[in-house]
Design a protein around this motif. Structure first.
Motif, PDB file in Angstrom:
ATOM      1  N   THR A  36      -4.218   6.850  -5.141  1.00 13.54           N
ATOM      2  CA  THR A  36      -4.865   7.790  -2.693  1.00 13.54           C
ATOM      3  C   THR A  36      -6.099   6.765  -3.815  1.00 13.54           C
ATOM      4  O   THR A  36      -6.550   6.460  -1.805  1.00 13.54           O
ATOM      5  CB  THR A  36      -4.822   9.066  -3.235  1.00 13.54           C
ATOM      6  OG1 THR A  36      -5.587   9.691  -4.451  1.00 13.54           O
ATOM      7  CG2 THR A  36      -3.750   9.244  -3.054  1.00 13.54           C
ATOM      8  N   ASN A  90       0.691  -0.798  -0.194  1.00 14.35           N
ATOM      9  CA  ASN A  90       0.128   0.047   0.074  1.00 14.35           C
ATOM     10  C   ASN A  90       0.594   1.125  -0.201  1.00 14.35           C
ATOM     11  O   ASN A  90       0.704   2.101  -0.932  1.00 14.35           O
ATOM     12  CB  ASN A  90      -0.874   0.105   1.048  1.00 14.35           C
ATOM     13  CG  ASN A  90      -1.857  -0.879   1.081  1.00 14.35           C
ATOM     14  OD1 ASN A  90      -3.107  -1.253   0.109  1.00 14.35           O
ATOM     15  ND2 ASN A  90      -1.583  -1.796   2.327  1.00 14.35           N
ATOM     16  N   SER A 108       0.986   4.132  -2.861  1.00 18.92           N
ATOM     17  CA  SER A 108       0.384   5.541  -2.595  1.00 18.92           C
ATOM     18  C   SER A 108       1.597   6.029  -3.306  1.00 18.92           C
ATOM     19  O   SER A 108       0.873   7.418  -3.647  1.00 18.92           O
ATOM     20  CB  SER A 108       0.761   6.000  -1.152  1.00 18.92           C
ATOM     21  OG  SER A 108       0.680   7.021  -0.791  1.00 18.92           O
ATOM     22  N   LYS A 165      -6.411   0.258  -2.485  1.00 22.44           N
ATOM     23  CA  LYS A 165      -5.765  -0.302  -1.640  1.00 22.44           C
ATOM     24  C   LYS A 165      -6.204  -2.045  -1.141  1.00 22.44           C
ATOM     25  O   LYS A 165      -7.180  -2.179  -1.672  1.00 22.44           O
ATOM     26  CB  LYS A 165      -6.629   0.394  -0.100  1.00 22.44           C
ATOM     27  CG  LYS A 165      -6.630   2.046   0.305  1.00 22.44           C
ATOM     28  CD  LYS A 165      -5.326   2.794   1.161  1.00 22.44           C
ATOM     29  CE  LYS A 165      -5.607   3.412   1.648  1.00 22.44           C
ATOM     30  NZ  LYS A 165      -5.597   4.644   0.172  1.00 22.44           N
TER      31      LYS A 165
END
Length: 428
Positions: A300, A291, A295, A303
């Motif tokens: 963004t 993750n 990111s 996940k």
């Protein structure tokens, strides 16, 4: 008489030398007129020869002849002997005159040689030079013409911009509205040319990713390989405990089978192998590490919260998510070699090009189109996703559709029609 003759001879010698000098000067001055030069030199030579041949020898007087005859009668024997040793004065005079008369001949011969040599020079050497110069001038002219032509070509090329794909945003929105936008469920769409900031984004938001999340697992693996903390050529031994159901072929392999991580990644994308995805999650360091990498890529809304086929996590409300924008921008960066590295991005494109599931967006595209895509589906939750790059000779574009809580048949049919419309309106 001898003195006068000598003076006359010297004068004639000087005249002849002057004539030779004049002839030489005349040859040089009239070098450009070859025929006239040769004729003039021949005239000079003939004139000189005529002057020499017509020049008289000084005669003896009557008294001298009588005196010489008396001397010969008185001393006939002596004179006979003397005549074998030396000539009388008249004979010496004639010999001197004859000797002196050879000088103009030599000069005339010299003039003739100079004339012939000059004519030869201008007839053969000068034309040869001209001939050798002509091609050089022609070559220079040709090179100048070539440079001019090349300059024109370069200018033409520099002012000719690559053909941009058609991207009428109103038309694209209409295409989306008449297909995916007309079905039930939550549907988000992203469409953009690969070489443009233009994009159409409809109802973007975080949604269930299903197997689409596997693209981000692949990117993480290549990013860590670039960092030197992971080796794609290392091997993994398959165990029974790690096998899971759903899509994929590794679950059918014997325990103890050895596969490189490169091969495992290929199965994870091309066969959408769930067991392969779980192996990679463990190898790369788990959810948090992956993750963090995701990111850092700028995705963004994406996940990773569970492994594949982990129904218990699903029951607890934990699911993997992404967005149409995250998927679209990630594919766009891969295509433009702007995500990990040129080599890594190219390797990922090669894997995506071999994906086995082309039943959604690219289903009805012509065979001339090149497709890189990854699907995601989880029928139990009404999830049907597809993310693709499509290109042909006119250009390329990215299209992503995330659809959940809908009817599978409607979802797939809508994607088929949207894929065709986008191709026609952007690349044809």
């Amino acid at each position: 008489m001898d003195s006068a003759s000598d003076s006359s001879s010297i004068q004639r010698t000087a005249d002849a030398r002057g004539t030779a000098d004049a002839a030489q000067s005349d040859v040089s001055a009239r070098a450009k007129n070859q025929a006239e030069s040769v004729a003039n030199q021949a005239t000079v030579a003939n004139t000189t020869q005529s002057q020499v041949s017509e020049r008289p020898v000084t005669p003896q007087t009557q008294s001298e002849r009588q005196s010489h005859q008396g001397e010969q009668e008185q001393t006939s024997n002596d004179a006979s002997d003397q005549s074998t040793v030396t000539s009388n004065p008249a004979t010496r005079t004639n010999q001197a005159a004859a000797h002196k008369s050879k000088v103009p001949w030599l000069i005339a011969l010299l003039v003739l040689i100079v004339a012939v040599g000059g004519a030869t020079y201008f007839l053969y050497l000068r034309p040869s030079t001209a001939r050798s110069t002509a091609p050089t001038q022609s070559s220079v002219a040709h090179k100048k013409a070539t440079r001019h032509s090349s300059s024109v070509t370069k200018n033409s090329q520099s002012t000719t911009k690559p053909t941009a794909v058609s991207f009428d945003q109103s038309q694209i929105r209409n295409d989306i509205s008449s297909t995916v936008g007309a079905i039930s469920g939550t549907n988000s769409v992203y469409v953009s040319p690969v070489n443009s900031k233009q994009a159409v984004l409809v109802k973007d938001g975080s949604q269930r990713s299903a197997s689409s999340i596997k693209i981000f697992i692949m990117v993480t693996a290549y990013a860590m390989a670039k960092e030197g903390v992971f080796n794609l050529t290392d091997t993994h031994t398959v165990t029974d405990s790690e096998k899971v159901g759903g899509t994929g072929v590794i679950q059918n392999m014997d325990a103890g089978t050895k596969l490189s991580y490169q091969e495992i990644i290929e199965h994870m994308i091309d066969d959408s192998d769930n067991t392969a995805a779980n192996i990679m999650i463990e190898k790369l360091g788990g959810f948090d590490l992956i993750n963090n990498k995701i990111s850092n890529m700028g995705a963004t809304d994406t996940k990773l919260r569970r492994k594949m086929m982990d129904t218990k996590a699903l029951d607890d409300g934990k699911d993997n998510t992404t967005s149409a924008h995250d998927m679209g921008m990630t594919l766009k960066k891969i295509y433009n070699h702007q995500l990990v590295s040129r080599q890594a991005d190219e390797a990922m494109l090669t894997i995506l090009a071999k994906n086995q599931n082309r039943t959604k967006l690219p289903k009805d595209l012509p065979s001339s189109a090149t497709v890189y895509n990854k699907t995601g589906e989880y029928a139990d939750y009404g999830v049907q996703n597809d993310a693709e790059i499509v290109k042909n000779s006119h250009g390329a574009f990215v299209a992503v559709v995330l659809s959940e809580d809908g009817d599978q048949n409607d979802q797939i049919d809508a994607m088929n029609r949207l894929g065709s419309l986008l191709y026609q309106n952007i690349l044809e």
